[in-house]
Design a protein around this motif. Structure first.
Motif, PDB file in Angstrom:
ATOM      1  N   ARG B 170       0.839  -1.086  -0.015  1.00 50.42           N
ATOM      2  CA  ARG B 170      -0.123  -0.046  -0.038  1.00 50.42           C
ATOM      3  C   ARG B 170       0.847   1.092  -0.040  1.00 50.42           C
ATOM      4  NH1 ARG B 170      -5.439  -0.569   0.918  1.00 50.42           N
ATOM      5  NH2 ARG B 170      -5.371   1.760   0.353  1.00 50.42           N
ATOM      6  N   HIS B 171       0.393   2.262  -0.678  1.00 50.75           N
ATOM      7  CA  HIS B 171       0.982   3.619  -0.702  1.00 50.75           C
ATOM      8  C   HIS B 171       0.763   4.213   0.642  1.00 50.75           C
ATOM      9  CE1 HIS B 171       1.773   7.592  -2.122  1.00 50.75           C
ATOM     10  NE2 HIS B 171       2.366   7.241  -2.963  1.00 50.75           N
ATOM     11  N   ASP B 173       0.458   7.402   1.293  1.00 50.72           N
ATOM     12  CA  ASP B 173      -0.673   8.460   1.366  1.00 50.72           C
ATOM     13  C   ASP B 173      -2.037   7.756   0.926  1.00 50.72           C
ATOM     14  OD1 ASP B 173       1.314  10.007   1.843  1.00 50.72           O
ATOM     15  OD2 ASP B 173       1.621  10.686  -0.278  1.00 50.72           O
ATOM     16  N   ASP B 174      -2.239   6.498   0.900  1.00 51.19           N
ATOM     17  CA  ASP B 174      -3.356   5.738   0.433  1.00 51.19           C
ATOM     18  C   ASP B 174      -3.868   4.773   1.579  1.00 51.19           C
ATOM     19  OD1 ASP B 174      -5.449   5.603  -1.743  1.00 51.19           O
ATOM     20  OD2 ASP B 174      -4.532   3.930  -2.096  1.00 51.19           O
ATOM     21  N   PHE B 177      -7.886   4.141   2.205  1.00 49.86           N
ATOM     22  CA  PHE B 177      -8.891   3.675   0.953  1.00 49.86           C
ATOM     23  C   PHE B 177      -8.834   1.970   1.072  1.00 49.86           C
ATOM     24  CE2 PHE B 177      -9.373   2.622  -3.665  1.00 49.86           C
ATOM     25  CZ  PHE B 177     -10.643   3.121  -3.744  1.00 49.86           C
ATOM     26  N   ASP B 186      -8.638  -4.520  -1.126  1.00 49.30           N
ATOM     27  CA  ASP B 186      -7.662  -3.661  -1.973  1.00 49.30           C
ATOM     28  C   ASP B 186      -6.415  -4.450  -2.937  1.00 49.30           C
ATOM     29  OD1 ASP B 186      -6.536  -4.982   0.368  1.00 49.30           O
ATOM     30  OD2 ASP B 186      -5.640  -3.354   0.887  1.00 49.30           O
ATOM     31  N   LEU B 191      -7.559  -1.273  -6.151  1.00 44.15           N
ATOM     32  CA  LEU B 191      -6.971  -0.103  -5.858  1.00 44.15           C
ATOM     33  C   LEU B 191      -6.925   0.767  -7.183  1.00 44.15           C
ATOM     34  CD1 LEU B 191      -4.135  -1.153  -3.570  1.00 44.15           C
ATOM     35  CD2 LEU B 191      -6.172   0.305  -2.832  1.00 44.15           C
ATOM     36  N   THR B 196     -12.231   3.456  -9.403  1.00 42.23           N
ATOM     37  CA  THR B 196     -11.746   4.047  -7.693  1.00 42.23           C
ATOM     38  C   THR B 196     -11.683   5.489  -7.979  1.00 42.23           C
ATOM     39  OG1 THR B 196      -9.491   3.751  -8.864  1.00 42.23           O
ATOM     40  CG2 THR B 196     -10.329   1.875  -7.592  1.00 42.23           C
ATOM     41  N   ARG B 200     -12.169   7.662  -4.700  1.00 37.02           N
ATOM     42  CA  ARG B 200     -11.173   8.671  -4.114  1.00 37.02           C
ATOM     43  C   ARG B 200     -11.370  10.001  -4.356  1.00 37.02           C
ATOM     44  NH1 ARG B 200      -7.335   4.896  -6.169  1.00 37.02           N
ATOM     45  NH2 ARG B 200      -6.377   3.590  -4.759  1.00 37.02           N
ATOM     46  N   VAL B 214      -3.364  11.656  -6.942  1.00 33.54           N
ATOM     47  CA  VAL B 214      -3.982  10.264  -7.146  1.00 33.54           C
ATOM     48  C   VAL B 214      -3.334   9.305  -8.429  1.00 33.54           C
ATOM     49  CG1 VAL B 214      -5.947  10.731  -8.843  1.00 33.54           C
ATOM     50  CG2 VAL B 214      -6.304   8.851  -6.961  1.00 33.54           C
ATOM     51  N   ILE B 217      -0.498   7.700  -6.987  1.00 31.98           N
ATOM     52  CA  ILE B 217      -0.822   6.584  -6.186  1.00 31.98           C
ATOM     53  C   ILE B 217      -1.037   5.294  -7.262  1.00 31.98           C
ATOM     54  CG2 ILE B 217      -2.619   5.679  -4.909  1.00 31.98           C
ATOM     55  CD1 ILE B 217      -2.346   8.463  -3.179  1.00 31.98           C
ATOM     56  N   TYR B 221       0.875   1.486  -7.632  1.00 31.78           N
ATOM     57  CA  TYR B 221       0.446   0.311  -7.692  1.00 31.78           C
ATOM     58  C   TYR B 221       0.490  -0.464  -8.877  1.00 31.78           C
ATOM     59  CZ  TYR B 221      -1.872   1.621  -3.319  1.00 31.78           C
ATOM     60  OH  TYR B 221      -2.222   2.108  -2.143  1.00 31.78           O
TER      61      TYR B 221
END
Lengths: 300, 300
Positions: B170-171, B173-174, B177, B186, B191, B196, B200, B214, B217, B221
């Motif tokens: 996972r990022h 900053d995310d 979510f 996720d 994601l 999404t 978001r 975004v 992010i 992924y």
């Protein structure tokens, strides 16, 4: 040393590990006729011992070398047959295949240690009358690596796989651990290789009680790799080998896998889908090496 | 509709999407001779339109269907040729291949939409004189899926790949979510699939400014998936298609990929290694379908 029948077809295996080398001679039925194990020291000394061993067997036709890496497998590359940018002191840019070919004047097949093991498990499944078209073999030990077979062929176009270095979703109880991979920190290898036990719980893996929650964290990560393969390659089976894997841990991985996959695709019963190696005593690579050598011999 | 020469060798393509179907007829040189697009409604109505289209072309020899899934591809399975457990209303357990074979009495090749696109990109690379042995094709749109080719063969032993459902790191900053995949929350698809954006940032992807974080992010992924393939399959190239992918986003993915891989293995220049499809206007699947059909025809 047992005497070999001079007319007998023999093949050779070199399992070249970072700690020790295992050289073996086998017959057409994959039976080990002779075998020697010695420590990995300098390339000069270690490769000379390989040559000395095989010089005793002039009727060994083809020799497969399953080596620690990274190694160069692209046949059209100038460094084909080399161990390349390994951190192992003295072994950087060693012309493994070139040296053996010069000294032994026999065809050499070159592949990774995990590819040798993967192929051995592929052959072992046939011998056990449980043939598969595809499989993935992971080793979790000092490092994490894997080999994959699809329709009888080892995969990897630009070189051999390095499946231990994928990123994974972090376990909520393990967010503070930075991982130990010098290249990626918390890649799969950085999170579950053997030496992580000492970093996380201050003792060696074999001394960590099976009830310690660290095993669940490790299983959470390894299961992600098994899910990845399940969704990418859709193989018939996935084999988990190496010093870190034991039966209790294997069950934890199966449990995590089941939760993570959430029945999204159909897989065989987990007892046959996610397993430890069929070949005992770390013999997968030797069997695979023999089989690869016999295959090449028979194609000629 | 243009008239086709009755002696000409023709092949067919059905690109069966959840929103629309594209049926096409092509010649030996992959040229589209006729094409029709219609909305995906009920299976009865939609498949009848496929049949009506191809009945106009009696000299179409082999038809390839590249379908949304999940579908059953194991030839020895009772439901081979079916769309299986799709959430799409009315389409669960539809015998796609059986119906077409009965109505059209011609050989039908059945594969996934992304496999069709992957094969199209494989052929397009040859046509462009940049042939590859292996590639992976991702689509990032309403869902996330991928197909992979190794030595000219689409991979998947137990069925077709479902590469969109792997877990990823996972990022930072995310973390809040939860993801939108009904099966896994996720996972990659959960994601980065198109919907999404609305979850978001409250608007559709095409309305989200390219400078919105975004996108970074999402790139973080998707780059993990590209790293995975790089380390597992070691393909010659990785293609990113689908509505979410544009040139600016592609550059972000390359940047993240470079950081994540940290030069661990050698890959071609990123401009040729991670690319958008060679075939324009979403034509990869049609080209791939034609090529698969021609391959089967020529093998007979």
């Amino acid at each position: 040393m047992r005497k070999s029948n001079m007319s007998e077809l023999l093949v050779g295996s070199v399992e070249a590990g970072g700690t020790k080398f295992v050289c073996a001679v086998g017959d057409e039925h994959y039976q080990v006729k002779d075998k020697v194990t010695f420590a990995t020291t300098t390339p000069q000394e270690t490769l000379a011992r390989v040559v000395t061993f095989f010089k005793k067997f002039p009727n060994v036709t083809v020799i497969t070398v399953a080596s620690f890496g990274p190694i160069e497998l692209r046949k059209n590359h100038a460094k084909y047959g080399y161990i390349t940018n390994t951190p192992k002191i003295g072994w950087h840019d060693v012309d493994f295949v070139g040296y053996l070919k010069k000294e032994l004047a026999r065809p050499i097949i070159f592949t990774t240690d995990v590819n040798g093991s993967a192929y051995g498990e592929y052959v072992a499944a046939r011998i056990a009358q449980q043939p598969v078209d595809s499989l993935v073999y992971y080793t979790v030990g000092t490092g994490v690596g894997a080999g994959a077979i699809i329709d009888g062929q080892l995969i990897g176009t630009l070189g051999h796989p390095e499946m231990g270095h994928v990123l994974v979703k972090r376990h909520p109880d393990d967010l503070k651990f930075e991982g130990i991979c010098p290249f990626h920190g918390d890649c799969l290898e950085g999170l579950i290789a053997g030496p992580t036990f000492e970093k996380r719980v201050g003792k060696k893996g074999q001394d960590v009680d099976q009830s310690d929650p660290v095993w669940d964290i490790m299983a959470y990560y390894l299961a992600q790799a098994v899910v990845q393969q399940t969704l990418i390659i859709r193989p018939n089976k996935i084999i988990l080998g190496g010093g870190v894997v034991n039966k209790i841990f294997l069950d934890k991985v199966r449990l995590q896998f089941k939760e993570q996959l959430n029945n999204y695709v159909e897989v065989p019963k987990l007892e046959v889908y996610i397993t430890m190696p069929l070949v005992e005593n770390n013999g997968s690579a030797t069997l695979g090496d023999f089989a690869l050598a016999l295959k090449q011999y028979n194609q000629k």
